[in-house]
Design a protein around this motif. Sequence first.
Motif, PDB file in Angstrom:
ATOM      1  N   ARG A 166      -3.623   0.183  -3.462  1.00 30.75           N
ATOM      2  CA  ARG A 166      -4.002   1.349  -4.248  1.00 30.75           C
ATOM      3  C   ARG A 166      -5.564   1.696  -4.143  1.00 30.75           C
ATOM      4  NH1 ARG A 166      -6.520   1.441  -9.472  1.00 30.75           N
ATOM      5  NH2 ARG A 166      -6.148   3.634 -10.711  1.00 30.75           N
ATOM      6  N   ALA A 167      -6.328   0.549  -4.246  1.00 25.97           N
ATOM      7  CA  ALA A 167      -7.796   0.896  -3.484  1.00 25.97           C
ATOM      8  C   ALA A 167      -7.951   1.611  -2.059  1.00 25.97           C
ATOM      9  CB  ALA A 167      -8.459  -0.137  -3.691  1.00 25.97           C
ATOM     10  N   ALA A 168      -7.004   0.977  -1.290  1.00 25.66           N
ATOM     11  CA  ALA A 168      -6.962   1.543  -0.007  1.00 25.66           C
ATOM     12  C   ALA A 168      -6.622   3.288   0.033  1.00 25.66           C
ATOM     13  CB  ALA A 168      -6.271   0.592   0.910  1.00 25.66           C
ATOM     14  N   ALA A 169      -5.395   3.362  -0.723  1.00 22.75           N
ATOM     15  CA  ALA A 169      -5.130   4.735  -0.787  1.00 22.75           C
ATOM     16  C   ALA A 169      -6.007   5.687  -1.541  1.00 22.75           C
ATOM     17  CB  ALA A 169      -3.779   4.781  -1.499  1.00 22.75           C
ATOM     18  N   ILE A 170      -6.721   5.306  -2.551  1.00 20.93           N
ATOM     19  CA  ILE A 170      -8.000   6.013  -3.123  1.00 20.93           C
ATOM     20  C   ILE A 170      -9.069   6.381  -2.216  1.00 20.93           C
ATOM     21  CG2 ILE A 170      -9.820   5.841  -5.079  1.00 20.93           C
ATOM     22  CD1 ILE A 170      -7.438   4.395  -6.846  1.00 20.93           C
ATOM     23  N   GLU A 171      -9.431   5.140  -1.329  1.00 23.85           N
ATOM     24  CA  GLU A 171     -10.659   5.392  -0.602  1.00 23.85           C
ATOM     25  C   GLU A 171     -10.021   6.274   0.579  1.00 23.85           C
ATOM     26  OE1 GLU A 171     -12.708   2.572   2.716  1.00 23.85           O
ATOM     27  OE2 GLU A 171     -12.356   1.682   0.954  1.00 23.85           O
ATOM     28  N   ARG A 172      -8.699   6.328   1.092  1.00 25.63           N
ATOM     29  CA  ARG A 172      -8.372   7.260   1.980  1.00 25.63           C
ATOM     30  C   ARG A 172      -8.279   8.657   1.640  1.00 25.63           C
ATOM     31  NH1 ARG A 172      -4.928   3.708   4.009  1.00 25.63           N
ATOM     32  NH2 ARG A 172      -3.168   4.395   2.482  1.00 25.63           N
ATOM     33  N   LEU A 173      -7.631   8.828   0.282  1.00 26.94           N
ATOM     34  CA  LEU A 173      -7.358  10.049  -0.385  1.00 26.94           C
ATOM     35  C   LEU A 173      -8.597  10.721  -1.261  1.00 26.94           C
ATOM     36  CD1 LEU A 173      -3.556   9.438  -0.996  1.00 26.94           C
ATOM     37  CD2 LEU A 173      -4.427  10.821   0.836  1.00 26.94           C
ATOM     38  N   GLY A 174      -9.352   9.748  -1.601  1.00 26.69           N
ATOM     39  CA  GLY A 174     -10.102  10.210  -2.667  1.00 26.69           C
ATOM     40  C   GLY A 174      -9.734  10.149  -3.941  1.00 26.69           C
ATOM     41  N   TYR A 185      -5.571  10.877  -4.562  1.00 29.17           N
ATOM     42  CA  TYR A 185      -4.823  10.079  -4.868  1.00 29.17           C
ATOM     43  C   TYR A 185      -3.990  10.316  -5.940  1.00 29.17           C
ATOM     44  CZ  TYR A 185      -3.049   5.676  -6.937  1.00 29.17           C
ATOM     45  OH  TYR A 185      -2.026   4.860  -7.732  1.00 29.17           O
ATOM     46  N   ARG A 186      -4.576  10.842  -7.198  1.00 31.00           N
ATOM     47  CA  ARG A 186      -4.006  11.294  -8.438  1.00 31.00           C
ATOM     48  C   ARG A 186      -2.941  12.414  -8.201  1.00 31.00           C
ATOM     49  NH1 ARG A 186      -9.255  11.294 -12.207  1.00 31.00           N
ATOM     50  NH2 ARG A 186      -9.304   8.779 -12.402  1.00 31.00           N
ATOM     51  N   VAL A 187      -3.198  13.431  -7.363  1.00 25.92           N
ATOM     52  CA  VAL A 187      -2.225  14.476  -6.923  1.00 25.92           C
ATOM     53  C   VAL A 187      -1.169  14.132  -6.437  1.00 25.92           C
ATOM     54  CG1 VAL A 187      -1.890  16.520  -5.677  1.00 25.92           C
ATOM     55  CG2 VAL A 187      -4.135  16.076  -6.896  1.00 25.92           C
ATOM     56  N   VAL A 188      -1.216  13.098  -5.340  1.00 26.56           N
ATOM     57  CA  VAL A 188      -0.153  12.461  -4.749  1.00 26.56           C
ATOM     58  C   VAL A 188       0.768  11.629  -5.436  1.00 26.56           C
ATOM     59  CG1 VAL A 188       0.558  10.911  -2.839  1.00 26.56           C
ATOM     60  CG2 VAL A 188      -1.128  12.650  -2.335  1.00 26.56           C
ATOM     61  N   PHE A 189       0.050  10.982  -6.359  1.00 27.78           N
ATOM     62  CA  PHE A 189       0.778   9.910  -7.417  1.00 27.78           C
ATOM     63  C   PHE A 189       1.483  10.871  -8.451  1.00 27.78           C
ATOM     64  CE2 PHE A 189       1.158   7.752 -11.515  1.00 27.78           C
ATOM     65  CZ  PHE A 189       1.566   6.688 -11.185  1.00 27.78           C
ATOM     66  N   LEU A 193       6.545  12.959 -10.396  1.00 28.39           N
ATOM     67  CA  LEU A 193       7.243  14.121 -11.027  1.00 28.39           C
ATOM     68  C   LEU A 193       8.825  14.143 -10.351  1.00 28.39           C
ATOM     69  CD1 LEU A 193       4.200  16.535 -12.154  1.00 28.39           C
ATOM     70  CD2 LEU A 193       5.787  15.114 -13.462  1.00 28.39           C
ATOM     71  N   ALA A 194       8.571  14.163  -9.119  1.00 29.44           N
ATOM     72  CA  ALA A 194       9.740  14.157  -8.238  1.00 29.44           C
ATOM     73  C   ALA A 194      10.727  13.238  -8.582  1.00 29.44           C
ATOM     74  CB  ALA A 194       9.375  14.205  -6.837  1.00 29.44           C
ATOM     75  N   GLY A 195      10.240  11.971  -8.786  1.00 32.91           N
ATOM     76  CA  GLY A 195      11.304  11.059  -9.217  1.00 32.91           C
ATOM     77  C   GLY A 195      11.784  11.309 -10.643  1.00 32.91           C
TER      78      GLY A 195
END
Length: 193
Positions: free
Chosen positions: A26-34, A38-42, A47-49
Amino acid sequence: MGLTILIAGLAIFHASHLFVTKRDARAAAIERLGTNGYRVVFSIVSLAGLALIVWGFAQYRATGWIDVWYPPAFTRHIAATLMLFASIFFVATYIPSHIKTKLKHPMLTSIKTWALAHLIANGDLGSILLFGSFLAWGVMARIAAKKRGDNGPATAPSGYRNDVIVIVIGLALYGVLSVYFHPYVIGVPVFSR
């Protein structure tokens, strides 16, 4: 078809929420996406699920109902009682109180209580998959929180005013869900058949 869509939705939704418990990833994803990225992608994935779960379960109920077992009538009363507590636990998530402090993670407790209530009152395959998977996810998420040392709020506010507020709002939420939401949106009355 509906069962397949339901299973796909459950897989997507639970995978996204289990990912959150993997703190390094999760921390790596936040570092990569900001943080916002990260919140938008999550949010989009979750929501799709959720949309697939709702769509799939509706399709399943309309066209492919599969009974596995037939719960006794009294399980509906147990489910209705458990849902009262699930509503209070849900509200406790957002209001500091002794209830919140005691439960440590009231949202997880609410989800587990909601899932258990519906699991014992429904014996069809779709319900077992839906509510059983949410119960399993809630248990795993609570274990993951405990392992990482996340023990929820350490102290409760002084006095019990907020606890009364939590209970009153929880009772109101329970009333709305039971009287309006469940019969009119879900199509299943809570207090009568």
